[in-house]
Motif scaffolding. Structure first.
Motif, short mmCIF file in Angstrom:
data_model
loop_
_atom_site.label_atom_id
_atom_site.label_comp_id
_atom_site.label_asym_id
_atom_site.label_seq_id
_atom_site.Cartn_x
_atom_site.Cartn_y
_atom_site.Cartn_z
N THR A 118 70.98 59.39 -33.58
CA THR A 118 72.10 58.46 -33.70
C THR A 118 72.92 58.75 -34.95
O THR A 118 74.14 58.57 -34.95
N MET A 173 64.42 56.42 -27.66
CA MET A 173 64.23 56.13 -26.25
C MET A 173 62.83 56.52 -25.82
O MET A 173 62.27 57.51 -26.31
N GLU A 190 74.72 47.69 -22.38
CA GLU A 190 73.42 48.32 -22.21
C GLU A 190 73.51 49.83 -22.12
O GLU A 190 72.52 50.53 -22.32
N LEU A 191 74.70 50.35 -21.77
CA LEU A 191 74.82 51.78 -21.58
C LEU A 191 75.06 52.48 -22.90
O LEU A 191 74.42 53.48 -23.23
N ARG A 246 66.82 52.98 -17.11
CA ARG A 246 68.26 53.26 -17.12
C ARG A 246 68.67 54.31 -16.11
O ARG A 246 69.77 54.26 -15.56
N VAL A 285 73.12 57.78 -25.01
CA VAL A 285 72.41 56.65 -25.60
C VAL A 285 72.33 56.73 -27.12
O VAL A 285 71.99 55.74 -27.77
N SER A 286 72.64 57.88 -27.69
CA SER A 286 72.54 58.02 -29.15
C SER A 286 73.90 58.11 -29.83
O SER A 286 73.98 58.35 -31.03
#
Length: 264
Positions: free
Chosen positions: A15, A58, A4-5, A66, A127-128
């Motif tokens: 990304t 996000m 999830e991280l 998060r 996250v990317s």
């Protein structure tokens, strides 16, 4: 189980950018925010960073889900600043043992906004970005030592595993009736014991991983790469975006005469 991280959205714009370019942008913003303690530059930077959330795939809801533990820690840090900061100006709140004044409240707001503004770029990067892509860029383009890069990669990969192991330990302890009952102090001690167990397990896992990587030749002088790290036009835009956020924050603070160098 899905991590999830570190689970980048492959359809998001950030990304697809080079990890090193994103890291450079984060460093630019962080250095600018660390150079001054004022609420204007932090607020401007934070507002611009929030606008960039969709580029990392996000939303505000996902960010809150998060990052709520970090948000709680930052808010508590701001409250502590309001209590211990030097008093100046009118008294806004009298708690008996301490006064909250205009000066201490301004300092608290500045520290809180700055903490959020410094943390958010790191979250966007995390996250990317796939950890393996980041390691490839650090080794191939930044020319960092292989041992350092591979150690960083292993640590990033183990973070998600540690989160899952914490959940597993918690469920196992609750099945035995440990940590889910009793007073708040009893539950706190149970969680502390669980954290110690996770620490011991993490040290053992890290030791085994280090021995395994050494035995398989990681960190040798000559390496080949499955994926070539390259720059593209998007990466220039990402770096310029970091320059824009840092420059806008600095310009706004200077225009309003709030820019305050920490070493000044």
């Amino acid at each position: 189980m899905r991590d999830e991280l570190f689970n980048p959205d492959n359809t998001a714009l950030l990304t697809r950018a080079n990890p090193l370019a994103k890291l450079i942008a984060v460093v630019l913003v962080t250095f600018t925010l660390a150079a001054s303690i004022d609420w204007v530059s932090a607020s401007v930077a934070l507002a611009l960073e929030l606008l960039l959330l969709p580029l990392a795939g996000m939303s505000l809801v996902a960010l809150a889900r998060r990052g709520w533990p970090l948000a709680v820690a930052i808010i508590l840090g701001g409250w502590s600043t309001a209590i211990v900061a030097e008093d100046s100006g009118a008294i806004l709140l009298n708690l008996g043992y301490v006064d909250i004044t205009e000066g201490s409240l301004t300092a608290a707001v500045a520290i809180t906004a700055r903490s959020f503004a410094v943390a958010l770029p790191g979250i966007l990067l995390m996250v990317s970005t796939d950890p393996t892509d980041l390691a490839d860029s650090l080794a191939q383009q930044a020319k960092l030592p292989h041992r350092f890069v591979l150690g960083t990669l292993a640590a990033m990969r183990l973070i998600g595993l540690m989160i899952e192991e914490w959940r597993t330990l918690g469920m196992a302890r609750r099945a035995r009736g440990v940590g889910s009952m009793g007073s708040p102090w009893a539950r706190f001690k149970a969680n502390l014991s669980q954290a110690f167990g996770l620490l011991v397990q993490s040290i053992r896992r890290a030791s085994r991983l280090a021995v395994t990587m050494e035995a398989r030749g990681f960190g040798g002088e000559h390496r080949t790469w499955a994926r070539k790290a390259t720059y593209a036009g998007m990466d220039v835009v990402v770096v310029l975006g970091g320059v824009l956020v840092a420059g806008a924050a600095m310009a706004a603070a200077m225009h309003l005469n709030t820019w305050n160098l920490v070493w000044g």
